[in-house]
Design a protein around this motif. Sequence first.
Motif, mmCIF file in Angstrom:
data_model
loop_
_atom_site.group_PDB
_atom_site.id
_atom_site.type_symbol
_atom_site.label_atom_id
_atom_site.label_comp_id
_atom_site.label_asym_id
_atom_site.label_seq_id
_atom_site.Cartn_x
_atom_site.Cartn_y
_atom_site.Cartn_z
ATOM 1 N N ASP A 138 94.657 79.397 -84.850
ATOM 2 C CA ASP A 138 94.919 80.722 -85.412
ATOM 3 C C ASP A 138 93.619 81.437 -85.748
ATOM 4 O OD1 ASP A 138 97.764 80.989 -85.562
ATOM 5 O OD2 ASP A 138 97.786 79.490 -87.157
ATOM 6 N N THR A 146 109.256 72.257 -90.560
ATOM 7 C CA THR A 146 109.666 72.805 -91.856
ATOM 8 C C THR A 146 110.852 72.019 -92.415
ATOM 9 O OG1 THR A 146 108.965 74.957 -91.049
ATOM 10 C CG2 THR A 146 110.222 74.936 -93.092
ATOM 11 N N ARG A 157 107.333 77.978 -81.708
ATOM 12 C CA ARG A 157 106.210 78.019 -80.788
ATOM 13 C C ARG A 157 106.616 77.773 -79.355
ATOM 14 N NH1 ARG A 157 101.797 74.433 -83.826
ATOM 15 N NH2 ARG A 157 100.995 73.863 -81.797
ATOM 16 N N ARG A 170 97.777 83.793 -83.331
ATOM 17 C CA ARG A 170 97.230 82.758 -82.457
ATOM 18 C C ARG A 170 96.066 83.298 -81.632
ATOM 19 N NH1 ARG A 170 99.051 77.578 -83.455
ATOM 20 N NH2 ARG A 170 98.005 77.138 -81.496
ATOM 21 N N ASP A 206 104.281 83.361 -99.311
ATOM 22 C CA ASP A 206 104.062 83.269 -97.867
ATOM 23 C C ASP A 206 103.260 82.000 -97.608
ATOM 24 O OD1 ASP A 206 103.517 83.654 -95.199
ATOM 25 O OD2 ASP A 206 102.134 85.334 -95.502
ATOM 26 N N THR A 207 103.841 81.094 -96.840
ATOM 27 C CA THR A 207 103.176 79.797 -96.660
ATOM 28 C C THR A 207 102.674 79.633 -95.235
ATOM 29 O OG1 THR A 207 105.280 78.758 -96.071
ATOM 30 C CG2 THR A 207 104.671 78.731 -98.396
ATOM 31 N N TRP A 208 101.383 79.404 -95.087
ATOM 32 C CA TRP A 208 100.837 79.157 -93.750
ATOM 33 C C TRP A 208 100.622 77.667 -93.549
ATOM 34 C CZ3 TRP A 208 96.680 76.439 -92.068
ATOM 35 C CH2 TRP A 208 96.472 76.460 -90.675
ATOM 36 N N TRP A 209 101.092 77.165 -92.443
ATOM 37 C CA TRP A 209 100.839 75.786 -92.043
ATOM 38 C C TRP A 209 101.354 75.582 -90.627
ATOM 39 C CZ3 TRP A 209 105.014 71.840 -92.332
ATOM 40 C CH2 TRP A 209 106.233 72.364 -92.735
ATOM 41 N N GLN A 210 101.347 74.350 -90.142
ATOM 42 C CA GLN A 210 101.702 74.054 -88.749
ATOM 43 C C GLN A 210 102.304 72.653 -88.644
ATOM 44 O OE1 GLN A 210 97.437 74.014 -87.449
ATOM 45 N NE2 GLN A 210 98.022 75.846 -86.322
ATOM 46 N N THR A 211 102.909 72.376 -87.503
ATOM 47 C CA THR A 211 103.399 71.019 -87.239
ATOM 48 C C THR A 211 102.248 70.028 -87.451
ATOM 49 O OG1 THR A 211 104.866 71.960 -85.573
ATOM 50 C CG2 THR A 211 104.563 69.576 -85.514
ATOM 51 N N GLY A 259 106.396 80.420 -90.981
ATOM 52 C CA GLY A 259 106.523 80.369 -89.523
ATOM 53 C C GLY A 259 105.790 81.451 -88.778
ATOM 54 N N GLU A 260 105.586 82.595 -89.408
ATOM 55 C CA GLU A 260 104.927 83.716 -88.736
ATOM 56 C C GLU A 260 104.496 84.689 -89.820
ATOM 57 O OE1 GLU A 260 107.814 86.254 -86.887
ATOM 58 O OE2 GLU A 260 109.425 85.173 -87.844
ATOM 59 N N PRO A 261 103.655 85.637 -89.452
ATOM 60 C CA PRO A 261 103.232 86.604 -90.460
ATOM 61 C C PRO A 261 104.440 87.396 -90.965
ATOM 62 C CG PRO A 261 101.883 86.764 -88.456
ATOM 63 C CD PRO A 261 103.022 85.866 -88.140
ATOM 64 N N ASN A 279 104.818 83.039 -80.485
ATOM 65 C CA ASN A 279 105.617 82.675 -81.648
ATOM 66 C C ASN A 279 106.901 83.516 -81.643
ATOM 67 O OD1 ASN A 279 106.661 82.317 -84.255
ATOM 68 N ND2 ASN A 279 104.628 81.875 -85.076
HETATM 69 C C1 WT7 Z 1 102.076 78.346 -86.167
HETATM 70 C C2 WT7 Z 1 102.597 76.973 -86.422
HETATM 71 C C3 WT7 Z 1 104.667 76.215 -90.490
HETATM 72 C C4 WT7 Z 1 105.853 75.511 -90.052
HETATM 73 C C5 WT7 Z 1 106.671 76.278 -89.062
HETATM 74 C C6 WT7 Z 1 105.935 76.629 -87.802
HETATM 75 C C7 WT7 Z 1 102.253 80.402 -87.256
HETATM 76 C C8 WT7 Z 1 103.119 79.599 -89.480
HETATM 77 C C9 WT7 Z 1 102.645 81.276 -90.773
HETATM 78 C C10 WT7 Z 1 102.432 82.248 -91.794
HETATM 79 C C11 WT7 Z 1 101.366 83.583 -90.199
HETATM 80 C C12 WT7 Z 1 102.181 81.573 -89.471
HETATM 81 C C13 WT7 Z 1 100.794 80.122 -86.960
HETATM 82 C C14 WT7 Z 1 100.760 78.610 -86.835
HETATM 83 N N1 WT7 Z 1 102.499 80.507 -88.686
HETATM 84 N N2 WT7 Z 1 103.214 80.055 -90.729
HETATM 85 N N3 WT7 Z 1 102.853 82.052 -93.046
HETATM 86 N N4 WT7 Z 1 101.778 83.382 -91.454
HETATM 87 N N5 WT7 Z 1 101.543 82.725 -89.188
HETATM 88 O O1 WT7 Z 1 105.217 75.520 -87.346
HETATM 89 O O2 WT7 Z 1 105.813 75.606 -84.945
HETATM 90 O O3 WT7 Z 1 103.828 74.287 -85.752
HETATM 91 O O4 WT7 Z 1 103.798 76.805 -85.727
HETATM 92 O O5 WT7 Z 1 102.986 79.293 -86.718
HETATM 93 O O6 WT7 Z 1 100.436 80.732 -85.764
HETATM 94 O O7 WT7 Z 1 99.679 78.146 -86.069
HETATM 95 P P1 WT7 Z 1 104.677 75.475 -85.891
#
Ligand code: WT7
Length: 637
Positions: free
Chosen positions: A488, A296, A514, A503, A396-401, A372-374, A509
Amino acid sequence: MPEAVAFQGVTDHSGLHEFSVRETDTFWGTLAHQRLSWISPFNTVQNCDFSQGKIKWFESGKLNVSVNCLDRHVHTYPERVALIWERDEPGTEVKVTYRELLELTCRLGNLLKRQGVGKGDCVTLYLPPCPLAVASMLACARIGAAHNVVFAGFSAGALADRVRDTQSSTVITVNQGVRGGKVIDLKKTVDQAVQNCPSVRQVLVAMRTENTVVMTDRDVPLEEEMMKENVVCDPVAMDSEDVLFLLYTSGSTGKPKGLVHTQAGYLLYASITHRSVFSYQDGDVFGCMADIGWITGHSYSVYGPLCNGGTTVLFESTPVYPDPGRYWETVERLGISHFYGAPTAIRLLLKYGDEWVQKYDRSSLKTLGSVGEPINTEAWDWYHQVVGDGRCPVIDTWWQTETGGICIAPRPSDPDSEIVPGMAMRPFYGIKPTLLDAKGESLPGCESTGALCISLAWPGMARTIHNDHQRFIETYFQPYPGYFFTGDGAHRTKEGYYQIVGRLDDVINVSGHRLGTAELEDVVSLCPAVAESAVIGYSHDIKGEGVGVFVVLKRGVQIDQDVLAQQLREMVSRNIAKYASPDFIQVVRRLPKTRSGKIMRRILRKVVEQKDDLGDLSTLDDSEVVYEVIRGHQKLR
Ligand code: WT7
């Protein structure tokens, strides 16, 4: 955001999204031309094959990321503020203009070159958020080296693992960090870590506090040496697919994996999502509270905002220092327009009451982001009603590393579109989510729940796992052939909106960070008293998920529970990081296992969450074990 994206007269989100997934090459190719400065143009937009884990974008194109983030803005508005360093001590912020940041970056780039760092090298940064950290990242980009930022809360052991895996020649750190009023001896941690890292030739040490530290032959005083360098440093022409950075993250098995992100695709994706998802406009102040040690921080404190010529905040402190009004006092003092934070902090702050928010003027705020999480309903409502006075959209933004940038969010465009609380909702341009069932069949229609996969490649996605391409393929592309698997689960509503369920693997989380259960179990098993262990995540009021540890002691071992708990907590802090420290430790006689000997963590989680329905116990070898664990857990409470 009409200014950011418009194609053939189409400006509404669903029209644009449809276009982006149908004419993917036209879509991304056009944006890459429009939004990035190229040294020489690319000749193909994408060259991807999920079955091989092959992801390539904008091949044959050459560019320099630091030029895109700095030089082109210095030409048009040299005195615009690029960074606002919100130091731990309130009211002592430092502003850095684009011109100053370019100078700093060039000096550092030259210093790194003088130290023998060049293209193909990796530099590990063990630094809190600060202008020197950003300049170090950009200096690496300028001279063609890769960076590997390690969150400065990680232990010496975790740092050493990452330095060794990347074979870094250079580490950059500060003498001490300052956070929440406490001084942290970061240089000392680096000293410990590099003892076991033969690849490290030098450690550059910047001074965050006035306290001197012991310097060895390997150590280079950063400010002093940097001031000897020229303020001009020629940018290296990089191929689109050269490595920009590595970033480690936990998986469900094995050691943390070093995800690799490359130049053009990552930068394009970070910048376009930053502009579109948050409707970021010139003159806005973007306040991403994440540490630069996480993705992030990379995408939304550094690369996205700087590529867009924005003003970005680097937050060094904590949400409760010196008191629970810190965030909102900072919003008022810096005039933050976009606040981007984690649900865990919101949940913590709401417990302190509304007065801490209402004390401060938040009229500068336009958008509130969550990551980062729900985000649970209570936190969402409080964020929206109290922090944003019911006036600012909550995104609310969903994404990952792995994804490099935001993939699902309520407003990838169109500032008027409806927002449903607690839901990430809409796929970003070029993102085509698919839900799959256990058999790997794609779930048709709208209303359904399944494994969240993405069926088209996008420019921001990770390219490989450093030193382990096979693991990359196995983790992300083999579970559902033809798709990228996110790990996820998600639910799709009848309107077609996505809600992340959590997950599906053994990843926990904790406060948006993570952790792999296997990684924790490895540490716990180092304890001489422990024969076997199972680590689980369970729902936790503030952290989202807490860490629970179940241990079976070796035969004949007698040890006081509290002593054992203290030992294990200490071991986890030392080997991983403080935030990973277990919330409870329960000694059990046996662990619930299947007949084939697999630990059933799912059941342990339900025990801790006091669920009446423990689910299907028929695969258990001996169901009595579960009742033993329940009785033991009741005593622990
Ligand atoms: C995991 C990714 C996104 C950058 C920070 C974390 C969970 C992330 C959300 C959200 C629900 C979420 C998922 C994902 N997650 N954003 N908006 N709603 N869950 O990055 O450490 O790579 O973790 O964080 O489970 O897979 P990360």
